[in-house]
Design a protein around this motif. Structure first.
Motif, PDB file in Angstrom:
ATOM      1  N   VAL A   1      -4.563   4.692 -16.517  1.00 55.44           N
ATOM      2  CA  VAL A   1      -4.452   5.010 -18.221  1.00 55.44           C
ATOM      3  C   VAL A   1      -3.578   6.273 -17.562  1.00 55.44           C
ATOM      4  CG1 VAL A   1      -5.881   4.679 -19.032  1.00 55.44           C
ATOM      5  CG2 VAL A   1      -6.658   6.854 -18.553  1.00 55.44           C
ATOM      6  N   ASN A   2      -3.621   6.812 -16.086  1.00 51.67           N
ATOM      7  CA  ASN A   2      -2.927   8.063 -15.481  1.00 51.67           C
ATOM      8  C   ASN A   2      -1.740   7.690 -15.046  1.00 51.67           C
ATOM      9  OD1 ASN A   2      -4.335  10.036 -17.146  1.00 51.67           O
ATOM     10  ND2 ASN A   2      -5.435   9.845 -15.333  1.00 51.67           N
ATOM     11  N   VAL A   3      -1.752   6.696 -15.160  1.00 53.92           N
ATOM     12  CA  VAL A   3      -0.050   5.752 -14.292  1.00 53.92           C
ATOM     13  C   VAL A   3       0.942   5.399 -14.715  1.00 53.92           C
ATOM     14  CG1 VAL A   3      -0.119   4.527 -12.371  1.00 53.92           C
ATOM     15  CG2 VAL A   3      -2.201   5.204 -12.255  1.00 53.92           C
ATOM     16  N   GLU A   4       1.791   5.653 -14.898  1.00 59.81           N
ATOM     17  CA  GLU A   4       3.042   5.718 -15.796  1.00 59.81           C
ATOM     18  C   GLU A   4       3.608   4.095 -14.725  1.00 59.81           C
ATOM     19  OE1 GLU A   4       5.615   9.389 -15.910  1.00 59.81           O
ATOM     20  OE2 GLU A   4       3.734   9.895 -16.476  1.00 59.81           O
ATOM     21  N   ASN A   5       3.696   4.472 -13.628  1.00 59.35           N
ATOM     22  CA  ASN A   5       5.062   3.582 -13.259  1.00 59.35           C
ATOM     23  C   ASN A   5       3.624   2.214 -11.779  1.00 59.35           C
ATOM     24  OD1 ASN A   5       6.071   1.237 -11.536  1.00 59.35           O
ATOM     25  ND2 ASN A   5       8.234   2.644 -11.692  1.00 59.35           N
ATOM     26  N   PHE A   6       3.466   1.020 -12.590  1.00 60.14           N
ATOM     27  CA  PHE A   6       1.703   0.735 -11.130  1.00 60.14           C
ATOM     28  C   PHE A   6       2.574   0.540 -10.765  1.00 60.14           C
ATOM     29  CE2 PHE A   6      -1.198  -2.475 -10.802  1.00 60.14           C
ATOM     30  CZ  PHE A   6      -2.086  -2.398 -10.724  1.00 60.14           C
ATOM     31  N   SER A   7       3.527  -0.340 -10.365  1.00 57.08           N
ATOM     32  CA  SER A   7       4.468  -1.076  -9.428  1.00 57.08           C
ATOM     33  C   SER A   7       4.079  -0.804  -8.131  1.00 57.08           C
ATOM     34  CB  SER A   7       5.817  -1.839  -9.542  1.00 57.08           C
ATOM     35  OG  SER A   7       6.458  -0.949 -10.425  1.00 57.08           O
ATOM     36  N   VAL A   8       5.361   1.535  -8.464  1.00 55.32           N
ATOM     37  CA  VAL A   8       5.095   1.749  -7.475  1.00 55.32           C
ATOM     38  C   VAL A   8       4.398   2.735  -6.531  1.00 55.32           C
ATOM     39  CG1 VAL A   8       6.402   4.779  -7.325  1.00 55.32           C
ATOM     40  CG2 VAL A   8       7.664   2.606  -8.572  1.00 55.32           C
ATOM     41  N   TYR A   9       2.946   3.052  -7.560  1.00 53.30           N
ATOM     42  CA  TYR A   9       1.863   3.476  -7.215  1.00 53.30           C
ATOM     43  C   TYR A   9       1.309   2.537  -7.051  1.00 53.30           C
ATOM     44  CZ  TYR A   9      -3.465   4.104  -7.956  1.00 53.30           C
ATOM     45  OH  TYR A   9      -4.599   4.522  -8.205  1.00 53.30           O
ATOM     46  N   LEU A  10       0.758   1.275  -6.523  1.00 53.17           N
ATOM     47  CA  LEU A  10       0.785  -0.557  -5.770  1.00 53.17           C
ATOM     48  C   LEU A  10       1.255  -0.092  -5.364  1.00 53.17           C
ATOM     49  CD1 LEU A  10      -1.441  -2.934  -6.130  1.00 53.17           C
ATOM     50  CD2 LEU A  10       0.578  -3.277  -7.009  1.00 53.17           C
ATOM     51  N   TYR A  11       2.520   0.052  -4.728  1.00 55.59           N
ATOM     52  CA  TYR A  11       2.976  -0.106  -3.062  1.00 55.59           C
ATOM     53  C   TYR A  11       3.199   1.207  -3.094  1.00 55.59           C
ATOM     54  CZ  TYR A  11       5.495  -4.256  -4.821  1.00 55.59           C
ATOM     55  OH  TYR A  11       5.649  -5.631  -5.056  1.00 55.59           O
ATOM     56  N   VAL A  12       2.685   2.520  -3.184  1.00 60.55           N
ATOM     57  CA  VAL A  12       2.336   3.342  -2.918  1.00 60.55           C
ATOM     58  C   VAL A  12       1.061   3.589  -1.568  1.00 60.55           C
ATOM     59  CG1 VAL A  12       1.832   5.895  -2.630  1.00 60.55           C
ATOM     60  CG2 VAL A  12       4.149   5.134  -3.499  1.00 60.55           C
ATOM     61  N   ILE A  13       0.173   2.808  -2.599  1.00 60.74           N
ATOM     62  CA  ILE A  13      -0.720   3.256  -1.810  1.00 60.74           C
ATOM     63  C   ILE A  13      -1.010   2.556  -0.423  1.00 60.74           C
ATOM     64  CG2 ILE A  13      -2.516   4.155  -4.204  1.00 60.74           C
ATOM     65  CD1 ILE A  13      -3.246   1.417  -4.719  1.00 60.74           C
ATOM     66  N   SER A  14      -0.389   0.576  -0.975  1.00 59.39           N
ATOM     67  CA  SER A  14      -1.112   0.359  -0.247  1.00 59.39           C
ATOM     68  C   SER A  14      -0.045   0.132   1.173  1.00 59.39           C
ATOM     69  CB  SER A  14      -0.252  -1.373  -0.585  1.00 59.39           C
ATOM     70  OG  SER A  14       1.560  -1.684  -1.108  1.00 59.39           O
ATOM     71  N   LYS A  15       0.723   0.967   0.774  1.00 57.84           N
ATOM     72  CA  LYS A  15       1.793   1.548   2.304  1.00 57.84           C
ATOM     73  C   LYS A  15       0.474   1.876   3.232  1.00 57.84           C
ATOM     74  CE  LYS A  15       5.671   3.922   4.049  1.00 57.84           C
ATOM     75  NZ  LYS A  15       6.610   4.601   3.494  1.00 57.84           N
ATOM     76  N   ASN A  16       0.139   2.908   2.923  1.00 54.83           N
ATOM     77  CA  ASN A  16      -1.179   3.848   2.860  1.00 54.83           C
ATOM     78  C   ASN A  16      -1.631   2.739   3.298  1.00 54.83           C
ATOM     79  OD1 ASN A  16       0.602   6.392   2.238  1.00 54.83           O
ATOM     80  ND2 ASN A  16      -0.336   6.617   0.774  1.00 54.83           N
ATOM     81  N   ALA A  17      -2.532   2.488   2.794  1.00 52.21           N
ATOM     82  CA  ALA A  17      -3.874   1.337   3.626  1.00 52.21           C
ATOM     83  C   ALA A  17      -3.145   0.473   4.697  1.00 52.21           C
ATOM     84  CB  ALA A  17      -4.237   0.680   2.307  1.00 52.21           C
ATOM     85  N   ALA A  18      -1.788   0.127   4.327  1.00 52.89           N
ATOM     86  CA  ALA A  18      -1.748  -0.769   5.669  1.00 52.89           C
ATOM     87  C   ALA A  18      -0.915   0.167   6.946  1.00 52.89           C
ATOM     88  CB  ALA A  18      -0.692  -1.737   5.389  1.00 52.89           C
ATOM     89  N   LEU A  19      -0.955   1.452   6.690  1.00 54.68           N
ATOM     90  CA  LEU A  19      -0.443   2.413   8.196  1.00 54.68           C
ATOM     91  C   LEU A  19      -2.366   2.749   8.456  1.00 54.68           C
ATOM     92  CD1 LEU A  19       2.385   4.381   6.643  1.00 54.68           C
ATOM     93  CD2 LEU A  19       2.573   2.839   8.575  1.00 54.68           C
ATOM     94  N   ASN A  20      -2.742   2.884   7.617  1.00 57.03           N
ATOM     95  CA  ASN A  20      -4.482   3.622   8.154  1.00 57.03           C
ATOM     96  C   ASN A  20      -4.593   1.855   8.790  1.00 57.03           C
ATOM     97  OD1 ASN A  20      -4.045   5.826   7.060  1.00 57.03           O
ATOM     98  ND2 ASN A  20      -5.421   5.377   5.301  1.00 57.03           N
ATOM     99  N   CYS A  21      -4.806   0.943   7.975  1.00 50.94           N
ATOM    100  CA  CYS A  21      -5.207  -0.568   8.742  1.00 50.94           C
ATOM    101  C   CYS A  21      -4.765  -0.151  10.056  1.00 50.94           C
ATOM    102  CB  CYS A  21      -5.185  -1.313   7.928  1.00 50.94           C
ATOM    103  SG  CYS A  21      -5.878  -2.650   8.463  1.00 50.94           S
TER     104      CYS A  21
END
Length: 195
Positions: free
Chosen positions: A69-89
């Motif tokens: 509910v606090n996320v203003e731009n979901f697509s940006v939010y999604l790409y940021v957390i996925s980039k971090n997850a991919a780099l951690n992977c």
């Protein structure tokens, strides 16, 4: 105006997901997972890792759904957390490969025991494997001796692929540490005999 309508619909969808609506979550997943997979593939260069990261990201979103509910731009939010997850992977994969390569190198040196030292290393590897917990030992033997993939080991043992990867990582670290420690003790004892 269609853009505002789509944005409004996505906001409503996120609110529904945050309240635990599984159908809304499925709709969100269906809308984003292919594009997200492509984005992650560009980072990882691996279809298998991309699929793994997509599933991990959406699992994380579901587990933390109240925060949507606090996320203003979901697509940006999604790409940021996925980039971090991919780099951690990628980091985790590199560490696992380094440990596996180190152990495989040790195993190659031991595979043809021509000297008592080679015999000793071979014995140490067997001892270390025998000291692993049963599940880790089975996963290790299936992956290293039978050369099964993570997925094949997971299916054979009825575990998740992530669990298999974790077992192999822990097993490899344990075996390397065990051999290193025992070799150091052996070297120290040998030095003591010469003193």
């Amino acid at each position: 105006m269609p853009h505002i309508s789509a944005l409004h619909q996505e906001t409503e969808l996120l609110i529904s997901v945050s309240q635990g609506d599984e159908r809304a979550f499925t709709a969100l997943y269906n809308h984003y997972h292919k594009r997200l997979g492509t984005h992650i593939y560009r980072i990882t260069k691996s279809t298998e890792l991309a699929e793994e990261v997509v599933h991990d990201v959406f699992l994380k979103i579901w587990l933390n759904r109240e925060t949507l509910v606090n996320v203003e731009n979901f697509s940006v939010y999604l790409y940021v957390i996925s980039k971090n997850a991919a780099l951690n992977c990628l980091k985790r994969t590199i560490r696992e490969r380094a440990l596996t390569t180190e152990l495989d190198t040790d195993s190659e040196q031991v595979s043809l025991p021509d000297t008592p030292e080679d015999d000793y290393r071979y014995i140490l590897i067997d001892e270390a494997i025998d000291r692993l917990p049963p599940q880790q030992r089975q996963a290790y033997l299936l992956a290293r001796h039978e050369r099964l993939s993570y997925v094949e080991v997971a299916l054979r043992m009825n575990l998740s692929k992530e669990t298999v990867k974790k077992y192999l990582q822990i097993a490899t670290e344990f075996i390397s540490a065990y051999i290193g420690k025992r070799l150091m003790v052996s070297i120290w004892l040998t030095i003591q005999n010469f003193l």
